[in-house]
Design an enzyme around this catalytic site. Sequence first.
Site, short mmCIF file in Angstrom:
data_model
loop_
_atom_site.label_atom_id
_atom_site.label_comp_id
_atom_site.label_asym_id
_atom_site.label_seq_id
_atom_site.Cartn_x
_atom_site.Cartn_y
_atom_site.Cartn_z
N ASP A 177 39.93 -85.58 -2.65
CA ASP A 177 39.13 -86.09 -3.78
C ASP A 177 39.97 -87.11 -4.55
O ASP A 177 41.04 -86.77 -5.07
CB ASP A 177 38.74 -84.94 -4.73
CG ASP A 177 37.72 -83.99 -4.10
OD1 ASP A 177 37.03 -84.40 -3.15
OD2 ASP A 177 37.63 -82.84 -4.57
N ALA B 216 37.96 -76.06 3.06
CA ALA B 216 39.30 -75.82 2.49
C ALA B 216 39.20 -74.89 1.29
O ALA B 216 40.01 -73.96 1.13
CB ALA B 216 39.95 -77.15 2.10
N LEU C 175 23.64 -66.28 -7.90
CA LEU C 175 22.71 -66.67 -8.96
C LEU C 175 23.45 -67.10 -10.22
O LEU C 175 23.02 -66.80 -11.33
CB LEU C 175 21.79 -65.47 -9.26
CG LEU C 175 20.97 -64.95 -8.06
CD1 LEU C 175 20.44 -63.54 -8.32
CD2 LEU C 175 19.80 -65.89 -7.78
N GLY C 176 24.60 -67.78 -10.03
CA GLY C 176 25.37 -68.26 -11.18
C GLY C 176 25.72 -67.12 -12.13
O GLY C 176 26.15 -66.04 -11.69
N ASP D 153 34.19 -74.75 -16.30
CA ASP D 153 33.95 -75.62 -15.14
C ASP D 153 33.52 -74.72 -13.97
O ASP D 153 34.33 -73.95 -13.46
CB ASP D 153 35.24 -76.37 -14.80
CG ASP D 153 35.08 -77.34 -13.64
OD1 ASP D 153 33.99 -77.36 -13.01
OD2 ASP D 153 36.04 -78.07 -13.35
N GLY E 47 30.72 -70.89 -6.05
CA GLY E 47 30.14 -70.28 -4.85
C GLY E 47 31.15 -70.18 -3.72
O GLY E 47 31.18 -69.19 -2.98
N ASP E 48 31.99 -71.21 -3.56
CA ASP E 48 33.02 -71.18 -2.50
C ASP E 48 34.03 -70.07 -2.78
O ASP E 48 34.46 -69.35 -1.87
CB ASP E 48 33.75 -72.53 -2.43
CG ASP E 48 32.84 -73.65 -1.94
OD1 ASP E 48 31.86 -73.35 -1.23
OD2 ASP E 48 33.11 -74.81 -2.28
#
Length: 295
Positions: A12, A41, A206-207, A235, A240-241
């Site tokens: 990134d 990763a 679901l956050g 943040d 999810g990862d």
Amino acid sequence: MTLHVLGSVNIDHVYRVPHAPGPGETLADQGYARGLGGKGANQALAAARAGAAVRFVGAIGADGGWTRHHLASTGVAVDHLAQVSEATGHAVILVEPCGENRIIIHGGANRALPASLIDAALSAARPGDWWLSQNETTRVHESFVAARAAGLRTAYAAAPFDAAAAEAVLDGLDLLALNEGEAAALETHLGQPLAALPVTHVLLTLGAQGARLISGAPGARTVLEVPAFPVTPIDTTGAGDCFLGVALAGLDHGLEAAEALRRAAAAAAIQVTRPGAAGALPDVTEIDAFLAERA
Ligand code: ADP
């Protein structure tokens, strides 16, 4: 056991800019940062930080030596991270003062995996190991077929969402992971509810509302609700990862699903209180301490 992650490595490149450049405009940035990204990763690092034995299966270019070092120094085995002639996958991210992002992704090495990579990686795997993949590399479907034939358990994160790619790999998966938006898109595409899909477990995140694990054969499903831990997020990139990597680390370790997912919820709760994605992942000591505090 081992968690084998067929996935992407992305570099990134994040530039702070006063405004988005217009046609023909050359613009000086106001700040630059480089980081390791890519869903593969991130999931591999989350699982390794949580204590799993993890092997990365993927490709980088000659410019990506530091990404190999980053994965290896976190304990991820990189003997099946190939070096190819394409550039390492990367994202150019322009961030305007208002927070608006403009992103260009170059798939590069992630889209140029050598044909021999999957067989070579599977020759180092054992029946019962997990094989995890997502949608940021080539060879995902063929890898699931080969992994299943070799007796591995298969897990797939349907992200970045691609309806046709998801539909192609569903049949026989041990675990399908998706967030709310991906789940709605898949249900619409297939015209079927999640509970009817031909997979053993559906993991729906679901956050801040937590997660749900739907398990068993269609028609005889059980549902496990996994509450999120109340925290103040700063943040949520990569939550999810983090959740999936830590959940699979627990399942691979032989934990019951409820315990593995509770650890995943704790790890993701810690992660969302820190800036960044890979750099915000907690380790096993931090997860244990968080759970002890919240017990
Ligand atoms: P994705 O990043 O794929 O969209 P989610 O937003 O569903 O994934 O988040 C994954 C998991 O991270 C959730 O199931 C939850 O456990 C945790 N999580 C996400 N957001 C929060 C939050 N605001 N507070 C606490 N936990 C959160």
